[in-house]
Design a protein around this motif. Structure first.
Motif, PDB file in Angstrom:
ATOM      1  N   PHE A   1     -13.978   0.557  13.675  1.00 15.58           N
ATOM      2  CA  PHE A   1     -12.831   0.617  12.829  1.00 15.58           C
ATOM      3  C   PHE A   1     -13.142   1.515  11.610  1.00 15.58           C
ATOM      4  CE2 PHE A   1     -11.403  -1.198   8.621  1.00 15.58           C
ATOM      5  CZ  PHE A   1     -10.112  -0.679   8.876  1.00 15.58           C
ATOM      6  N   LEU A   2     -14.549   1.327  11.121  1.00 12.10           N
ATOM      7  CA  LEU A   2     -14.730   2.200   9.791  1.00 12.10           C
ATOM      8  C   LEU A   2     -14.706   3.893  10.202  1.00 12.10           C
ATOM      9  CD1 LEU A   2     -16.051   2.168   6.897  1.00 12.10           C
ATOM     10  CD2 LEU A   2     -18.250   2.310   8.079  1.00 12.10           C
TER      11      LEU A   2
ATOM     12  N   LEU B   1     -20.054   2.264  -0.789  1.00 11.86           N
ATOM     13  CA  LEU B   1     -19.337   1.664   0.466  1.00 11.86           C
ATOM     14  C   LEU B   1     -19.607   2.550   1.638  1.00 11.86           C
ATOM     15  CD1 LEU B   1     -18.238  -1.020   1.727  1.00 11.86           C
ATOM     16  CD2 LEU B   1     -15.815  -0.011   1.104  1.00 11.86           C
TER      17      LEU B   1
ATOM     18  N   LEU C   1     -13.569  12.230  -1.236  1.00 15.36           N
ATOM     19  CA  LEU C   1     -13.910  11.338  -2.649  1.00 15.36           C
ATOM     20  C   LEU C   1     -14.507  12.278  -3.599  1.00 15.36           C
ATOM     21  CD1 LEU C   1     -15.222   8.277  -0.900  1.00 15.36           C
ATOM     22  CD2 LEU C   1     -13.451   8.170  -2.446  1.00 15.36           C
TER      23      LEU C   1
ATOM     24  N   ALA D   1     -16.761  11.616   2.462  1.00 16.30           N
ATOM     25  CA  ALA D   1     -17.284  12.110   1.042  1.00 16.30           C
ATOM     26  C   ALA D   1     -16.535  13.093   0.684  1.00 16.30           C
ATOM     27  CB  ALA D   1     -19.020  12.420   1.517  1.00 16.30           C
TER      28      ALA D   1
ATOM     29  N   VAL E   1      -3.167   4.475  -3.907  1.00 18.91           N
ATOM     30  CA  VAL E   1      -4.535   4.875  -3.901  1.00 18.91           C
ATOM     31  C   VAL E   1      -4.787   5.901  -4.683  1.00 18.91           C
ATOM     32  CG1 VAL E   1      -6.044   5.871  -1.957  1.00 18.91           C
ATOM     33  CG2 VAL E   1      -4.496   4.321  -1.315  1.00 18.91           C
TER      34      VAL E   1
ATOM     35  N   GLU F   1      -6.161  -6.917  11.394  1.00 24.17           N
ATOM     36  CA  GLU F   1      -6.930  -7.168   9.906  1.00 24.17           C
ATOM     37  C   GLU F   1      -7.454  -8.535   9.932  1.00 24.17           C
ATOM     38  OE1 GLU F   1      -3.288  -5.866   7.707  1.00 24.17           O
ATOM     39  OE2 GLU F   1      -3.567  -4.121   8.371  1.00 24.17           O
TER      40      GLU F   1
ATOM     41  N   TYR G   1      -0.817  -0.295   9.241  1.00 24.51           N
ATOM     42  CA  TYR G   1      -1.404  -1.282   8.490  1.00 24.51           C
ATOM     43  C   TYR G   1      -0.329  -2.347   8.725  1.00 24.51           C
ATOM     44  CZ  TYR G   1      -5.939   0.874   7.563  1.00 24.51           C
ATOM     45  OH  TYR G   1      -7.038   1.529   7.682  1.00 24.51           O
TER      46      TYR G   1
ATOM     47  N   LEU H   1       0.877  -1.076  -0.082  1.00 21.35           N
ATOM     48  CA  LEU H   1      -0.156  -0.126  -0.013  1.00 21.35           C
ATOM     49  C   LEU H   1       0.897   1.189   0.055  1.00 21.35           C
ATOM     50  CD1 LEU H   1      -2.842  -0.943   2.594  1.00 21.35           C
ATOM     51  CD2 LEU H   1      -2.980  -0.469   0.197  1.00 21.35           C
TER      52      LEU H   1
ATOM     53  N   HIS I   1     -11.128   4.478   9.906  1.00 19.62           N
ATOM     54  CA  HIS I   1     -10.358   4.066   8.644  1.00 19.62           C
ATOM     55  C   HIS I   1     -10.653   5.368   7.683  1.00 19.62           C
ATOM     56  CE1 HIS I   1      -9.273   1.595   5.389  1.00 19.62           C
ATOM     57  NE2 HIS I   1     -10.567   1.337   4.820  1.00 19.62           N
ATOM     58  N   VAL I   2     -11.983   5.837   7.679  1.00 21.95           N
ATOM     59  CA  VAL I   2     -12.436   6.731   6.627  1.00 21.95           C
ATOM     60  C   VAL I   2     -11.793   8.312   6.904  1.00 21.95           C
ATOM     61  CG1 VAL I   2     -14.519   8.323   6.260  1.00 21.95           C
ATOM     62  CG2 VAL I   2     -14.655   5.832   6.282  1.00 21.95           C
TER      63      VAL I   2
ATOM     64  N   ALA J   1     -22.367   1.512   4.640  1.00 25.33           N
ATOM     65  CA  ALA J   1     -21.601   1.079   5.734  1.00 25.33           C
ATOM     66  C   ALA J   1     -22.020   1.945   6.417  1.00 25.33           C
ATOM     67  CB  ALA J   1     -20.266   0.922   5.625  1.00 25.33           C
TER      68      ALA J   1
HETATM   69  C1  HEM Z   1      -8.592  -4.147   7.299  1.00 25.58           C
HETATM   70  C2  HEM Z   1      -8.757  -4.322   6.201  1.00 25.58           C
HETATM   71  C3  HEM Z   1      -8.753  -3.171   5.323  1.00 25.58           C
HETATM   72  C4  HEM Z   1      -7.865  -2.485   4.409  1.00 25.58           C
HETATM   73  C5  HEM Z   1      -6.537  -2.890   4.386  1.00 25.58           C
HETATM   74  C6  HEM Z   1      -8.209  -1.413   4.023  1.00 25.58           C
HETATM   75  C7  HEM Z   1      -7.767  -0.437   2.933  1.00 25.58           C
HETATM   76  C8  HEM Z   1      -8.224   0.608   2.390  1.00 25.58           C
HETATM   77  C9  HEM Z   1      -7.584   1.502   1.450  1.00 25.58           C
HETATM   78  C10 HEM Z   1      -5.810   1.338   0.836  1.00 25.58           C
HETATM   79  C11 HEM Z   1      -8.764   2.341   1.119  1.00 25.58           C
HETATM   80  C12 HEM Z   1      -8.320   3.735   0.108  1.00 25.58           C
HETATM   81  C13 HEM Z   1      -8.249   3.178  -1.176  1.00 25.58           C
HETATM   82  C14 HEM Z   1      -9.613   2.898  -1.734  1.00 25.58           C
HETATM   83  O1  HEM Z   1     -10.063   3.961  -2.338  1.00 25.58           O
HETATM   84  O2  HEM Z   1     -10.169   1.914  -1.846  1.00 25.58           O
HETATM   85  C15 HEM Z   1      -9.825   2.361   1.756  1.00 25.58           C
HETATM   86  C16 HEM Z   1     -10.711   3.078   1.578  1.00 25.58           C
HETATM   87  C17 HEM Z   1     -11.964   2.906   2.251  1.00 25.58           C
HETATM   88  N1  HEM Z   1     -12.461   1.656   2.951  1.00 25.58           N
HETATM   89 FE1  HEM Z   1     -11.103   0.180   3.439  1.00 25.58          FE
HETATM   90  N2  HEM Z   1      -9.910  -1.333   4.126  1.00 25.58           N
HETATM   91  C18 HEM Z   1      -9.893  -2.336   5.187  1.00 25.58           C
HETATM   92  C19 HEM Z   1     -11.232  -2.666   5.709  1.00 25.58           C
HETATM   93  C20 HEM Z   1     -12.528  -1.798   5.256  1.00 25.58           C
HETATM   94  C21 HEM Z   1     -13.682  -2.263   5.784  1.00 25.58           C
HETATM   95  C22 HEM Z   1     -14.305  -3.506   6.768  1.00 25.58           C
HETATM   96  C23 HEM Z   1     -14.688  -1.190   5.485  1.00 25.58           C
HETATM   97  C24 HEM Z   1     -15.943  -0.948   5.564  1.00 25.58           C
HETATM   98  C25 HEM Z   1     -16.791  -1.841   6.188  1.00 25.58           C
HETATM   99  C26 HEM Z   1     -14.156  -0.299   4.675  1.00 25.58           C
HETATM  100  C27 HEM Z   1     -14.474   1.039   3.922  1.00 25.58           C
HETATM  101  C28 HEM Z   1     -13.641   1.805   3.343  1.00 25.58           C
HETATM  102  C29 HEM Z   1     -14.122   3.268   2.839  1.00 25.58           C
HETATM  103  C30 HEM Z   1     -15.571   3.508   2.750  1.00 25.58           C
HETATM  104  C31 HEM Z   1     -13.171   3.774   2.159  1.00 25.58           C
HETATM  105  C32 HEM Z   1     -13.394   5.011   1.380  1.00 25.58           C
HETATM  106  C33 HEM Z   1     -12.798   5.978   2.313  1.00 25.58           C
HETATM  107  C34 HEM Z   1     -13.194   7.542   2.069  1.00 25.58           C
HETATM  108  O3  HEM Z   1     -12.326   8.237   1.203  1.00 25.58           O
HETATM  109  O4  HEM Z   1     -14.154   7.901   2.048  1.00 25.58           O
HETATM  110  N3  HEM Z   1     -12.622  -0.748   4.663  1.00 25.58           N
HETATM  111  N4  HEM Z   1      -9.591   1.092   2.457  1.00 25.58           N
END
Ligand code: HEM
Ligand code: HEM
Lengths: 147, 161
Positions: free
Chosen positions: B38-39, A87, A135, A132, A71, B72, B63, A66, B42-43, A91
């Motif tokens: 977490f969410l 998502l 994004l 949001a 990204v 994770e 991470y 990563l 994470h966001v 969520a």
């Molecule tokens: C532990 C494992 C996880 C990893 C390694 C991970 C990794 C990432 C990464 C690298 C991104 C940015 C790239 C992209 O746009 O996809 C991202 C964005 C995002 N992830 Fe995850 N993710 C994980 C778990 C989750 C879970 C369980 C959820 C929801 C239930 C989630 C929801 C989101 C959302 C909503 C975004 C967009 C955030 C934004 O910019 O508003 N992720 N995740």
């Protein structure tokens, strides 16, 4: 069937052994009925959205690989930004409503319940807005300048 | 009609439903709230990727840490269990006959979760034991592609037909 009765003042359906709530009867206000239906609809959509997200980053890309560049590269494609918006939205709203169920179960004093709900909703809606914002305002040129 | 309070305390909440139904319900609630916690983090953390990429790279280091790899796996488990058990609840709602097989379906959801988590855990923990990281080959190709497209700084010999 169910011996457990929903708390007074709640229009939620009866809690059911094994999880979930009975479908509430829509009477005065249909809010609980819609919320019950939304939990199921968003749940079905989230199966695909969240599991693909997890499989992609953890099993196909690998967290060790990563990087901010990776990204941004993905976000160049509007499809993936749209995917993330979906998502994020489903969520967060599914989780928000689920948290409301828990608060109504554990915080019984009306005043305290309003206070806890206010804090929880503010927290979730603020983080949702921040996500949001990122994004929707993503602009490759700006992103490149901030390197 | 008597109003029975559903949960007066945590211990009451943990005991009133009994048997399998109680455990599937507790696990469904715990995983749902855990994912939500977490969410939220994470966001907000991901949103820094645009304007503060260095900060974002710092979060990514978390991470990549050994400790967080277990987190994770736990998150992955939570989503898989919550998704399968949630599907069970939805199926029971819209297909009443399935209610008669509630116990078997609950065991099926739990069993499928364990089955799915065996290879997933293996793939995610293997790097800690000296094994390969998932996506090694993809990553190598990506680096090669990048090097091929920046000849200005690196004196790459371009083979033009
Ligand atoms: C532990 C494992 C996880 C990893 C390694 C991970 C990794 C990432 C990464 C690298 C991104 C940015 C790239 C992209 O746009 O996809 C991202 C964005 C995002 N992830 Fe995850 N993710 C994980 C778990 C989750 C879970 C369980 C959820 C929801 C239930 C989630 C929801 C989101 C959302 C909503 C975004 C967009 C955030 C934004 O910019 O508003 N992720 N995740
Ligand atoms: C992966 C697909 C998912 C499915 C199929 C699913 C399905 C469900 C269902 C059917 C319920 C029960 C609703 C009711 O009792 O009326 C529920 C509750 C809940 N879900 Fe999900 N869900 C999913 C993902 C998520 C995610 C990503 C989160 C976190 C953001 C989440 C958080 C919750 C919470 C907190 C509850 C309330 C639990 C309770 O009241 O005991 N779910 N889910």
């Amino acid at each position: 069937m169910s011996t457990v009765i929903a708390p007074a003042g709640s229009a939620r359906g009866q809690a059911r052994r094994g999880g979930g709530y009975e479908q509430p009867q829509g009477r005065r206000s249909n809010f609980e009925l819609y919320s019950w239906f939304f939990m199921r609809l968003s749940g079905l959509i989230l199966i695909f959205l969240s599991l693909y997200h997890l499989v992609w980053w953890n099993l196909i890309v690998g967290v060790e690989h990563l990087s901010a560049d990776l990204v941004r590269e993905r976000w160049q494609n509007p499809f993936w930004r749209f995917y993330n918006v979906a998502l994020l939205l489903f969520a967060m709203l599914h989780g928000l409503n689920g948290l409301r169920y828990s608060i109504e179960d554990y915080v019984r004093k009306p005043g305290a319940q309003v206070a806890v709900k206010a804090v929880a909703y503010t927290l979730i809606l603020t983080s949702m807005a921040i996500g949001a914002f990122a994004l929707f305002t993503y602009n490759p040129a700006v992103a490149a300048a901030a390197r | 009609m008597a109003i029975v309070d559903r949960a007066k305390s945590l211990s009451a909440a943990l005991t009133y439903r009994g048997r399998e139904g109680m455990w599937t319900w507790i696990l469904h609630r715990a995983t749902g709230l855990g994912i939500l916690l977490f969410l939220i983090i994470h966001v907000v953390e991901t949103a820094t990727v645009i304007y503060w990429p260095q900060l974002y790279e710092g979060f990514l280091d978390t991470y990549k840490s050994a400790f967080f790899r277990f987190a994770e796996v736990l998150i992955f488990f939570s989503v898989v269990y919550h998704a399968l058990n949630g599907t069970r609840i939805i199926v029971q709602d819209f297909w009443p006959l399935a209610m008669r097989r509630q116990r078997q379906l609950a065991w099926a959801a739990g069993g499928l979760t364990v089955l799915a988590m065996i290879p997933i855990t293996f793939l995610m923990i293997r790097p800690l034991l000296g094994g390969p990281e998932p996506g090694e080959e993809r990553h190598r190709q990506r680096i090669e592609r990048q090097q091929a497209t920046v000849p200005a700084t690196t004196p790459v010999v371009q083979v033009t037909p």
